[in-house]
Design a protein around this motif. Structure first.
Motif, PDB file in Angstrom:
ATOM      1  N   ALA A 235       0.816  -1.203   0.053  1.00 14.62           N
ATOM      2  CA  ALA A 235       0.082  -0.091  -0.106  1.00 14.62           C
ATOM      3  C   ALA A 235       1.031   1.293   0.084  1.00 14.62           C
ATOM      4  N   TRP A 236       2.245   1.183   0.273  1.00 13.09           N
ATOM      5  CA  TRP A 236       3.042   2.175   0.328  1.00 13.09           C
ATOM      6  C   TRP A 236       3.587   2.494  -1.221  1.00 13.09           C
ATOM      7  N   VAL A 237       3.535   1.515  -1.863  1.00 14.55           N
ATOM      8  CA  VAL A 237       4.098   1.962  -3.412  1.00 14.55           C
ATOM      9  C   VAL A 237       3.159   2.798  -3.990  1.00 14.55           C
ATOM     10  N   GLY A 238       3.833   3.994  -4.488  1.00 16.26           N
ATOM     11  CA  GLY A 238       3.293   5.212  -5.017  1.00 16.26           C
ATOM     12  C   GLY A 238       3.397   6.349  -4.079  1.00 16.26           C
ATOM     13  N   ARG A 239       3.458   6.070  -2.836  1.00 16.83           N
ATOM     14  CA  ARG A 239       3.295   7.050  -1.820  1.00 16.83           C
ATOM     15  C   ARG A 239       4.534   8.246  -2.015  1.00 16.83           C
ATOM     16  N   GLU A 240       4.257   9.628  -1.846  1.00 17.85           N
ATOM     17  CA  GLU A 240       5.085  10.657  -2.326  1.00 17.85           C
ATOM     18  C   GLU A 240       5.141  11.578  -0.880  1.00 17.85           C
ATOM     19  N   GLN A 241       6.407  12.262  -1.131  1.00 17.74           N
ATOM     20  CA  GLN A 241       6.670  13.177   0.109  1.00 17.74           C
ATOM     21  C   GLN A 241       7.556  14.226  -0.862  1.00 17.74           C
ATOM     22  N   ALA A 242       7.224  15.465  -0.632  1.00 15.11           N
ATOM     23  CA  ALA A 242       7.922  16.619  -1.238  1.00 15.11           C
ATOM     24  C   ALA A 242       8.533  17.473  -0.107  1.00 15.11           C
ATOM     25  N   MET A 243       9.684  17.707  -0.107  1.00 13.93           N
ATOM     26  CA  MET A 243      10.733  18.651   0.761  1.00 13.93           C
ATOM     27  C   MET A 243      11.323  19.655  -0.030  1.00 13.93           C
ATOM     28  N   ARG A 244      11.041  20.948   0.557  1.00 15.49           N
ATOM     29  CA  ARG A 244      11.712  22.238   0.012  1.00 15.49           C
ATOM     30  C   ARG A 244      12.856  22.643   0.851  1.00 15.49           C
ATOM     31  N   ALA A 245      13.710  23.178   0.304  1.00 14.95           N
ATOM     32  CA  ALA A 245      15.187  23.572   1.166  1.00 14.95           C
ATOM     33  C   ALA A 245      15.835  24.615   0.178  1.00 14.95           C
ATOM     34  N   THR A 246      16.536  25.406   1.155  1.00 17.43           N
ATOM     35  CA  THR A 246      17.395  26.477   0.511  1.00 17.43           C
ATOM     36  C   THR A 246      18.795  25.752   0.772  1.00 17.43           C
ATOM     37  N   LEU A 247      19.580  25.534  -0.567  1.00 21.12           N
ATOM     38  CA  LEU A 247      20.892  24.960  -0.339  1.00 21.12           C
ATOM     39  C   LEU A 247      21.786  26.115   0.159  1.00 21.12           C
ATOM     40  N   ASP A 248      21.800  26.029   1.475  1.00 20.82           N
ATOM     41  CA  ASP A 248      22.592  26.939   2.449  1.00 20.82           C
ATOM     42  C   ASP A 248      24.119  26.908   2.074  1.00 20.82           C
ATOM     43  N   PRO A 249      24.720  27.994   1.758  1.00 23.23           N
ATOM     44  CA  PRO A 249      26.030  28.152   1.501  1.00 23.23           C
ATOM     45  C   PRO A 249      26.809  27.750   2.709  1.00 23.23           C
ATOM     46  N   LEU A 250      26.169  27.976   3.887  1.00 26.94           N
ATOM     47  CA  LEU A 250      27.090  27.605   5.226  1.00 26.94           C
ATOM     48  C   LEU A 250      27.388  26.059   5.298  1.00 26.94           C
ATOM     49  N   VAL A 251      26.303  25.250   4.937  1.00 31.05           N
ATOM     50  CA  VAL A 251      26.513  23.812   5.045  1.00 31.05           C
ATOM     51  C   VAL A 251      27.405  23.474   4.191  1.00 31.05           C
ATOM     52  N   VAL A 252      27.564  23.948   2.767  1.00 31.19           N
ATOM     53  CA  VAL A 252      28.610  23.918   1.514  1.00 31.19           C
ATOM     54  C   VAL A 252      29.913  24.150   1.929  1.00 31.19           C
ATOM     55  N   GLN A 253      30.011  25.360   2.935  1.00 29.14           N
ATOM     56  CA  GLN A 253      31.287  25.492   3.355  1.00 29.14           C
ATOM     57  C   GLN A 253      31.868  24.789   4.436  1.00 29.14           C
ATOM     58  N   GLY A 254      30.983  24.098   5.115  1.00 29.19           N
ATOM     59  CA  GLY A 254      31.216  23.095   6.170  1.00 29.19           C
ATOM     60  C   GLY A 254      31.888  21.706   5.548  1.00 29.19           C
ATOM     61  N   LEU A 255      31.107  21.372   4.542  1.00 33.51           N
ATOM     62  CA  LEU A 255      31.568  20.214   3.984  1.00 33.51           C
ATOM     63  C   LEU A 255      32.932  20.692   3.171  1.00 33.51           C
ATOM     64  N   ALA A 256      32.870  21.860   2.610  1.00 34.36           N
ATOM     65  CA  ALA A 256      34.237  21.979   1.959  1.00 34.36           C
ATOM     66  C   ALA A 256      35.460  21.922   2.853  1.00 34.36           C
ATOM     67  N   ALA A 257      35.247  22.545   3.972  1.00 39.28           N
ATOM     68  CA  ALA A 257      36.366  22.688   4.937  1.00 39.28           C
ATOM     69  C   ALA A 257      36.653  21.008   5.698  1.00 39.28           C
ATOM     70  N   THR A 258      35.577  20.326   5.657  1.00 41.16           N
ATOM     71  CA  THR A 258      36.029  19.068   6.103  1.00 41.16           C
ATOM     72  C   THR A 258      36.937  18.343   4.968  1.00 41.16           C
ATOM     73  N   LEU A 259      36.337  18.539   3.802  1.00 43.82           N
ATOM     74  CA  LEU A 259      37.395  18.032   2.792  1.00 43.82           C
ATOM     75  C   LEU A 259      38.489  18.569   2.313  1.00 43.82           C
ATOM     76  N   ASP A 260      38.844  19.788   3.202  1.00 47.70           N
ATOM     77  CA  ASP A 260      39.838  20.396   2.652  1.00 47.70           C
ATOM     78  C   ASP A 260      40.103  21.062   1.367  1.00 47.70           C
ATOM     79  N   TRP A 261      38.888  21.495   0.888  1.00 50.14           N
ATOM     80  CA  TRP A 261      38.935  21.938  -0.540  1.00 50.14           C
ATOM     81  C   TRP A 261      39.361  23.521  -0.581  1.00 50.14           C
ATOM     82  N   ALA A 262      40.416  23.780  -1.623  1.00 46.56           N
ATOM     83  CA  ALA A 262      40.831  25.042  -1.626  1.00 46.56           C
ATOM     84  C   ALA A 262      39.718  26.045  -2.064  1.00 46.56           C
ATOM     85  N   HIS A 263      38.954  25.524  -3.080  1.00 46.79           N
ATOM     86  CA  HIS A 263      37.764  26.328  -3.312  1.00 46.79           C
ATOM     87  C   HIS A 263      36.424  26.133  -3.079  1.00 46.79           C
ATOM     88  N   VAL A 264      35.894  27.016  -2.065  1.00 42.88           N
ATOM     89  CA  VAL A 264      34.362  26.683  -1.550  1.00 42.88           C
ATOM     90  C   VAL A 264      33.710  27.237  -2.444  1.00 42.88           C
TER      91      VAL A 264
END
Length: 176
Positions: A10-39
């Motif tokens: 009965a769950w086949v076909g069930r849907e869920q929508a989620m909206r997000a703003t792709l927050d630059p601070l989250v991107v900066q955190g992963l870039a720092a963790t991975l030691d990327w030169a360009h954020v």
């Protein structure tokens, strides 16, 4: 009196929508963790795979199951599979267009199929979910089919203390 197990199909076909703003601070955190030169900054493409930083369900600790994920109930997006160990089993991802750091995006998820199986390791249930991520203009950017496997709990194993496992160092116990 026990209630009957829910019909997982009965769950086949069930849907869920989620909206997000792709927050630059989250991107900066992963870039720092991975030691990327360009954020990557606002307006630049979100690197492939980094969409997994977003759309994660939030739940209080008391609402978590023993697998660390929110408990599955009759009104949950994912089916209430009666197996306690939930694990990611694999994905197939198509990148159609980049998502912009700082931009809005919507991920619509749909349960595609539910496949109970049995094997040497016991009962399992595979749930395949398709995630379609669109940018703020409604353009499809990413389509991912994700396989989730639910398994039986592992049998408890005897725990050895570190001292009982340690091998004596070469020459230990000899005096010079």
């Amino acid at each position: 009196m026990t209630s009957a197990a829910p019909d997982l199909q009965a769950w086949v076909g069930r849907e869920q929508a989620m909206r997000a703003t792709l927050d630059p601070l989250v991107v900066q955190g992963l870039a720092a963790t991975l030691d990327w030169a360009h954020v990557p900054v606002s307006g630049e493409p979100l690197p492939p795979g980094w969409q997994w930083l977003y759309y994660n369900p939030m739940a209080q600790a008391q609402e978590l199951g023993e697998d660390g994920h929110p408990r599955r109930t009759g009104d949950s997006f994912l089916p209430p599979v009666d197996l306690p160990r939930r694990m990611w089993a694999g994905s197939r991802i198509d990148y159609h267009a980049p998502l912009a750091v700082g931009g809005a995006a919507t991920r619509t998820s749909r349960v595609l199929r539910i496949t109970p199986k049995g094997g040497r390791s016991g009962r399992m249930c595979f749930v395949t979910v398709v995630h379609r991520t669109e940018d703020g203009a409604g353009r499809t950017c990413i389509v991912e089919e994700q396989d989730i496997v639910y398994r039986e709990a592992s049998a408890p194993r005897a725990v050895q203390s570190p001292a009982s496992r340690a091998e004596p160092a070469p020459g230990a116990g000899t005096s010079g």
